[in-house]
Design an enzyme around this catalytic site. Structure first.
Site, PDB file in Angstrom:
ATOM      1  N   SER A 178       0.835  -1.217   0.000  1.00  0.00           N
ATOM      2  CA  SER A 178       0.000   0.000   0.000  1.00  0.00           C
ATOM      3  C   SER A 178       0.865   1.261   0.000  1.00  0.00           C
ATOM      4  O   SER A 178       0.579   2.215  -0.733  1.00  0.00           O
ATOM      5  CB  SER A 178      -0.915  -0.007   1.225  1.00  0.00           C
ATOM      6  OG  SER A 178      -1.857  -1.039   1.081  1.00  0.00           O
ATOM      7  N   SER A 180     -15.259   0.462  -0.258  1.00  0.00           N
ATOM      8  CA  SER A 180     -13.801   0.477  -0.381  1.00  0.00           C
ATOM      9  C   SER A 180     -13.234   1.828   0.021  1.00  0.00           C
ATOM     10  O   SER A 180     -13.677   2.867  -0.478  1.00  0.00           O
ATOM     11  CB  SER A 180     -13.391   0.165  -1.826  1.00  0.00           C
ATOM     12  OG  SER A 180     -11.995   0.326  -1.960  1.00  0.00           O
ATOM     13  N   SER A 181     -12.225   1.794   0.876  1.00  0.00           N
ATOM     14  CA  SER A 181     -11.542   3.033   1.262  1.00  0.00           C
ATOM     15  C   SER A 181     -10.684   3.556   0.110  1.00  0.00           C
ATOM     16  O   SER A 181     -10.240   4.699   0.130  1.00  0.00           O
ATOM     17  CB  SER A 181     -10.654   2.769   2.476  1.00  0.00           C
ATOM     18  OG  SER A 181      -9.547   1.965   2.095  1.00  0.00           O
ATOM     19  N   GLN A 182     -10.427   2.705  -0.880  1.00  0.00           N
ATOM     20  CA  GLN A 182      -9.577   3.131  -2.008  1.00  0.00           C
ATOM     21  C   GLN A 182     -10.216   4.279  -2.786  1.00  0.00           C
ATOM     22  O   GLN A 182      -9.519   5.090  -3.388  1.00  0.00           O
ATOM     23  CB  GLN A 182      -9.307   1.942  -2.936  1.00  0.00           C
ATOM     24  CG  GLN A 182      -8.420   0.885  -2.274  1.00  0.00           C
ATOM     25  CD  GLN A 182      -8.333  -0.402  -3.067  1.00  0.00           C
ATOM     26  OE1 GLN A 182      -9.120  -0.640  -3.981  1.00  0.00           O
ATOM     27  NE2 GLN A 182      -7.398  -1.255  -2.714  1.00  0.00           N
ATOM     28  N   SER A 240     -12.029  -0.158   6.338  1.00  0.00           N
ATOM     29  CA  SER A 240     -10.609  -0.069   5.929  1.00  0.00           C
ATOM     30  C   SER A 240     -10.021   1.313   6.145  1.00  0.00           C
ATOM     31  O   SER A 240      -9.132   1.747   5.414  1.00  0.00           O
ATOM     32  CB  SER A 240     -10.457  -0.458   4.442  1.00  0.00           C
ATOM     33  OG  SER A 240     -10.803  -1.792   4.233  1.00  0.00           O
ATOM     34  N   ASP A 281      -7.686  -7.562   4.591  1.00  0.00           N
ATOM     35  CA  ASP A 281      -6.723  -8.445   3.914  1.00  0.00           C
ATOM     36  C   ASP A 281      -6.246  -9.577   4.812  1.00  0.00           C
ATOM     37  O   ASP A 281      -5.657 -10.550   4.343  1.00  0.00           O
ATOM     38  CB  ASP A 281      -5.517  -7.647   3.387  1.00  0.00           C
ATOM     39  CG  ASP A 281      -5.908  -6.713   2.251  1.00  0.00           C
ATOM     40  OD1 ASP A 281      -7.081  -6.761   1.813  1.00  0.00           O
ATOM     41  OD2 ASP A 281      -5.051  -5.930   1.801  1.00  0.00           O
ATOM     42  N   LYS A 326     -13.029  -8.188  -3.300  1.00  0.00           N
ATOM     43  CA  LYS A 326     -11.576  -8.128  -3.542  1.00  0.00           C
ATOM     44  C   LYS A 326     -11.256  -8.903  -4.822  1.00  0.00           C
ATOM     45  O   LYS A 326     -12.107  -9.039  -5.685  1.00  0.00           O
ATOM     46  CB  LYS A 326     -10.825  -8.718  -2.352  1.00  0.00           C
ATOM     47  CG  LYS A 326     -11.174  -8.079  -1.024  1.00  0.00           C
ATOM     48  CD  LYS A 326     -10.579  -6.713  -0.898  1.00  0.00           C
ATOM     49  CE  LYS A 326     -10.899  -6.105   0.444  1.00  0.00           C
ATOM     50  NZ  LYS A 326     -10.737  -4.654   0.433  1.00  0.00           N
TER      51      LYS A 326
HETATM   52  O1  LIG Z   1      -5.645   1.370  -0.188  1.00  0.00           O
HETATM   53  C1  LIG Z   1      -5.043   0.290  -0.131  1.00  0.00           C
HETATM   54  O2  LIG Z   1      -3.811   0.213  -0.309  1.00  0.00           O
HETATM   55  C2  LIG Z   1      -5.811  -0.928   0.171  1.00  0.00           C
HETATM   56  C3  LIG Z   1      -7.055  -0.839   0.755  1.00  0.00           C
HETATM   57  C4  LIG Z   1      -7.858  -2.022   1.120  1.00  0.00           C
HETATM   58  O3  LIG Z   1      -8.956  -2.101   0.247  1.00  0.00           O
HETATM   59  P1  LIG Z   1     -10.454  -1.594   0.645  1.00  0.00           P
HETATM   60  O4  LIG Z   1     -10.357  -0.197   1.072  1.00  0.00           O
HETATM   61  O5  LIG Z   1     -11.198  -1.785  -0.640  1.00  0.00           O
HETATM   62  O6  LIG Z   1     -10.938  -2.520   1.737  1.00  0.00           O
HETATM   63  C5  LIG Z   1      -7.055  -3.323   1.032  1.00  0.00           C
HETATM   64  O7  LIG Z   1      -7.951  -4.414   1.015  1.00  0.00           O
HETATM   65  C6  LIG Z   1      -6.175  -3.354  -0.185  1.00  0.00           C
HETATM   66  O8  LIG Z   1      -5.421  -4.546  -0.234  1.00  0.00           O
HETATM   67  C7  LIG Z   1      -5.197  -2.220  -0.182  1.00  0.00           C
HETATM   68  C1  LIG Z   2      -7.371  -6.439  -2.110  1.00  0.00           C
HETATM   69  C2  LIG Z   2      -6.071  -6.357  -2.363  1.00  0.00           C
HETATM   70  O1  LIG Z   2      -5.463  -5.483  -3.208  1.00  0.00           O
HETATM   71  P1  LIG Z   2      -6.118  -4.565  -4.329  1.00  0.00           P
HETATM   72  O2  LIG Z   2      -7.404  -4.010  -3.796  1.00  0.00           O
HETATM   73  O3  LIG Z   2      -5.108  -3.512  -4.618  1.00  0.00           O
HETATM   74  O4  LIG Z   2      -6.359  -5.447  -5.539  1.00  0.00           O
HETATM   75  C3  LIG Z   2      -5.125  -7.227  -1.628  1.00  0.00           C
HETATM   76  O5  LIG Z   2      -3.901  -7.040  -1.784  1.00  0.00           O
HETATM   77  O6  LIG Z   2      -5.551  -8.126  -0.895  1.00  0.00           O
END
Ligand SMILES: O=C(O)C1=C[C@@H](OP(=O)(O)O)[C@@H](O)[C@H](O)C1
Ligand SMILES: C=C(OP(=O)(O)O)C(=O)O
EC number: 2.5.1.19
Length: 425
Positions: free
Chosen positions: A22, A167-169, A195, A315, A342
């Site tokens: 990350s 998703s926090s992404q 997250s 994760d 995921k």
């Molecule tokens: O921002 C990041 O680096 C991540 C956020 C998480 O996702 P979510 O926010 O979708 O749960 C995690 O599961 C992913 O492996 C990496």
């Molecule tokens: C969910 C994961 O990554 P990403 O969301 O970047 O595919 C992970 O590494 O478990």
């Protein structure tokens, strides 16, 4: 490639945890957006982080890769439109964060992101809606809320809301691009915020690259608010810390087996949510000594059942699931409905594969109830790196496990097998 895993007696030695996936994604992107030359020390070069690095090159940044560092000539936000579509393969973080970044390209140009079959199922609709409110033109090419994603240059800014339960992404994405919007950006995250530690990691990285922001999380759980004004990322010298998610496989192996092992490059003051793996194995019965930059684990291999909410550390689901499968009694994981979105539906697939190696599992919408005892069998990885690595560790405890399609650990931990061999000799 299939992997045959046999029982081992003990785990020992001294090993360095691989660099954080990350933080590597974020550092590559922040350096690509910065004015001038950044030095990124100890980055992770895995399939996912290379997808981000190569995408940043296509957007105009220059990367010189060395084993222990990466030198990046940034764009100061003047990114270019790639000549071709960008294929981010399996990496959700890349497609999510870079979708907002592509919106700061010159107006009238389009960037297209695609990826593998799994990536093309990853939800994007909340991000599309939130960016649309900020004056960005962004669509899912099939109009189904998943990649391929087409983004037009032009990021006006303003105020937008987003739900925090998927998703926090999405939130990290808007925060990373916001400094190059035309106007200030206010982002309100509504409702359940899963997250969240990953958003704090994003803020920590952008702040190291000179970005100022304000936030107010005092109204949680109703909403959290973030505010960023137009400004330029500054280049810097940045060291990437070790990864608790990748280390969780070594940590789990150490807890499950007789062990005496030191894992270096894991920071005590880390913001990573997956740091909770240390408390988890402690609660299950392992002895863990934590110092500033390393952890020392000793175990007799006998673990107790327990219950945990993993909303902030999704994760860890496969790792914790196999730990519970090997423990005495019945344990429960809750809070991980978002782990269904995921690389695969990890709630369902962990349940299915634990059942296929003889474990009693009950699946519910946001988690699993698990009671032992695993006997062994054939495990489908669903091409999910975390399924491979977690079931490999279970194999070390019980033997007789074959993992199908196992090469995908490359996504986050390219030298996984060498490291596991090293600590189990
Ligand atoms: O921002 C990041 O680096 C991540 C956020 C998480 O996702 P979510 O926010 O979708 O749960 C995690 O599961 C992913 O492996 C990496
Ligand atoms: C969910 C994961 O990554 P990403 O969301 O970047 O595919 C992970 O590494 O478990």
């Amino acid at each position: 490639m299939d992997l045959q895993v046999e029982k081992v007696d003990k785990v020992c030695g001294e090993i360095k945890a691989p660099a954080s996936k990350s933080y590597s994604h974020r550092a590559f992107i922040a350096a690509a957006l910065a004015e001038g030359q950044s030095i990124l020390r100890d980055p992770l070069y895995s399939e996912d982080t290379l997808a981000t690095l190569q995408a940043c090159e296509k957007l105009g940044a220059l990367f010189q890769r060395f084993p222990d560092k990466c030198i990046v000539q940034g764009t100061a936000g003047y990114i270019r439109t790639p000549e071709n579509v960008i294929d981010v393969k399996n990496s959700g973080t890349s497609v999510r964060i870079l979708s907002s970044v592509a919106a700061i390209a010159p107006r009238a140009n389009y960037t297209i992101f695609t990826g593998d079959e799994s990536l093309r199922t990853r939800p994007m609709q909340y991000l599309i809606n939130a960016l649309t409110n900020l004056g960005v033109t962004i669509v899912s090419s099939q109009n189904n809320g998943t990649p391929p994603i087409i983004v037009k240059g032009g990021f006006d800014g303003g105020k937008t809301d987003i739900k925090g339960n998927v998703s926090s992404q999405f939130i990290s994405s808007i925060l990373m691009a916001a400094p190059y919007a035309k106007r200030p950006v206010t982002l309100n995250v509504k409702g359940k915020f899963v997250s969240k530690p990953y958003v704090n990691m994003t803020l920590s990285v952008i702040s190291k690259f000179g970005i100022d922001f304000e936030y107010d999380t005092s109204n949680q759980p109703e909403y959290s608010s973030y505010y960023i004004e137009p400004q330029t990322y500054e280049c810097t010298d940045y060291t990437i810390e070790g990864d608790y998610s990748s280390a969780s496989y070594m940590i789990a192996a150490a807890a499950l087996l007789k062990s005496d092992i030191i894992i270096k490059n894991l920071y005590e003051d880390s913001m990573q949510g997956d740091k909770v793996i240390v408390d988890i194995i402690r609660r299950m019965g392992a002895e863990v000594e934590v110092s500033e930059t390393e952890i020392h684990i000793k175990s007799d291999g006998n673990l107790k059942a327990f219950d945990i909410n993993l909303a902030n550390a999704p994760d860890l689901l496969p790792t914790v699931a196999i730990l519970m499968a090997a423990a005495d009694g019945s344990s429960t994981i809750t809070g991980v409905e978002h782990a269904r979105f995921k690389e695969t539906d990890r709630v369902h697939n962990c349940a299915a594969e634990l059942a296929s190696v003889g474990v009693d599992v009950e699946e519910f919408q946001d988690g699993l109830k698990i009671s032992g005892k695993p006997t062994g069998g054939i495990v489908n990885s669903y091409l999910d790196h975390r399924m491979v690595m977690a079931f490999y560790v279970l194999g070390l405890k019980i033997g007789h496990i074959t993992i199908q399609d196992a090469a995908c650990y490359d996504v986050s931990f390219p030298n996984f097998l060498e490291v596991m061999d090293q600590i189990t000799q």
